[in-house]
Design a protein around this motif. Structure first.
Motif, PDB file in Angstrom:
ATOM      1  N   TYR A 138      38.489   8.932 -49.423  1.00  0.00           N
ATOM      2  CA  TYR A 138      39.785   8.668 -48.788  1.00  0.00           C
ATOM      3  C   TYR A 138      40.814   8.473 -49.892  1.00  0.00           C
ATOM      4  O   TYR A 138      40.457   8.071 -50.999  1.00  0.00           O
ATOM      5  CB  TYR A 138      39.709   7.439 -47.870  1.00  0.00           C
ATOM      6  N   PRO A 139      42.077   8.768 -49.650  1.00  0.00           N
ATOM      7  CA  PRO A 139      42.579   9.510 -48.492  1.00  0.00           C
ATOM      8  C   PRO A 139      42.412  11.010 -48.716  1.00  0.00           C
ATOM      9  O   PRO A 139      42.845  11.543 -49.717  1.00  0.00           O
ATOM     10  CB  PRO A 139      44.060   9.130 -48.448  1.00  0.00           C
ATOM     11  N   SER A 142      42.495  14.825 -46.441  1.00  0.00           N
ATOM     12  CA  SER A 142      42.749  15.510 -45.165  1.00  0.00           C
ATOM     13  C   SER A 142      41.529  16.364 -44.845  1.00  0.00           C
ATOM     14  O   SER A 142      41.161  17.246 -45.618  1.00  0.00           O
ATOM     15  CB  SER A 142      43.978  16.406 -45.261  1.00  0.00           C
ATOM     16  N   TYR A 143      40.884  16.071 -43.708  1.00  0.00           N
ATOM     17  CA  TYR A 143      39.719  16.830 -43.251  1.00  0.00           C
ATOM     18  C   TYR A 143      40.097  17.650 -42.035  1.00  0.00           C
ATOM     19  O   TYR A 143      40.921  17.215 -41.222  1.00  0.00           O
ATOM     20  CB  TYR A 143      38.564  15.887 -42.900  1.00  0.00           C
ATOM     21  N   HIS A 161      41.826  14.922 -39.404  1.00  0.00           N
ATOM     22  CA  HIS A 161      42.412  13.620 -39.701  1.00  0.00           C
ATOM     23  C   HIS A 161      42.535  13.451 -41.212  1.00  0.00           C
ATOM     24  O   HIS A 161      41.956  14.204 -41.976  1.00  0.00           O
ATOM     25  CB  HIS A 161      41.547  12.488 -39.125  1.00  0.00           C
ATOM     26  N   THR A 162      43.291  12.441 -41.607  1.00  0.00           N
ATOM     27  CA  THR A 162      43.324  12.022 -43.008  1.00  0.00           C
ATOM     28  C   THR A 162      42.533  10.728 -43.074  1.00  0.00           C
ATOM     29  O   THR A 162      42.847   9.767 -42.369  1.00  0.00           O
ATOM     30  CB  THR A 162      44.764  11.813 -43.502  1.00  0.00           C
ATOM     31  N   SER A 163      41.481  10.726 -43.889  1.00  0.00           N
ATOM     32  CA  SER A 163      40.576   9.582 -43.931  1.00  0.00           C
ATOM     33  C   SER A 163      41.262   8.325 -44.454  1.00  0.00           C
ATOM     34  O   SER A 163      42.220   8.385 -45.221  1.00  0.00           O
ATOM     35  CB  SER A 163      39.354   9.916 -44.790  1.00  0.00           C
ATOM     36  N   GLN A 164      40.752   7.201 -43.979  1.00  0.00           N
ATOM     37  CA  GLN A 164      41.217   5.888 -44.419  1.00  0.00           C
ATOM     38  C   GLN A 164      40.005   5.087 -44.864  1.00  0.00           C
ATOM     39  O   GLN A 164      38.876   5.382 -44.479  1.00  0.00           O
ATOM     40  CB  GLN A 164      41.942   5.168 -43.283  1.00  0.00           C
TER      41      GLN A 164
END
Length: 131
Positions: free
Chosen positions: A25-26, A28-29, A48-51
């Motif tokens: 993270y972060p 974009s997947y 999503h964009t990971s957090q």
């Protein structure tokens, strides 16, 4: 090597988890991206964009566990994991109690799929029957 790994079918990819990038993270997947985390392979279900607190094992809406190919029969059950996609009519082994379970539910047809954040022994009578 990583580029070649992306062309592997899911079942083969799950046998070569080390070839896939670690979840981070972060980042974009996009749907279909595969990452390694905790020794397991996960496939992105929703872009999503990971957090930091969205690890694949904790976010079944975003990630599904990819298993090495097992037939899901009584003699070749699929190892169960939290957050994996289960298929009705197939057999799973529970890693916590080592027992065999059949995924079934009234109103669900064999072949239908569901992602569950629980293990089979936790859902006996709801989604699983001890075999």
């Amino acid at each position: 090597i990583e580029a070649a790994a992306t062309s592997l079918p899911d079942g083969e990819a799950a046998k070569a988890v080390e070839l896939f990038p670690a979840w981070a993270y972060p980042v974009s997947y996009i749907v279909g991206n595969r990452v390694s985390d905790g020794g397991k392979l996960y496939k992105c279900r929703q872009a999503h964009t990971s957090q930091e607190n969205w690890k694949p094992s904790a976010t079944p809406a975003l990630w599904a566990v990819v298993d090495a190919e097992h037939t899901g029969t009584h003699d070749d059950p699929i190892p169960a994991s939290r957050g994996m996609e289960y298929t009705y009519g197939l057999y799973y082994t529970d890693p916590e109690d080592g027992k065999l379970y059949l995924c079934e539910r009234i109103g669900a047809a064999a072949g239908d799929k569901i992602i569950l954040q629980y293990l089979p022994h936790e859902l006996v009578g709801q989604y699983f029957t001890a075999a």
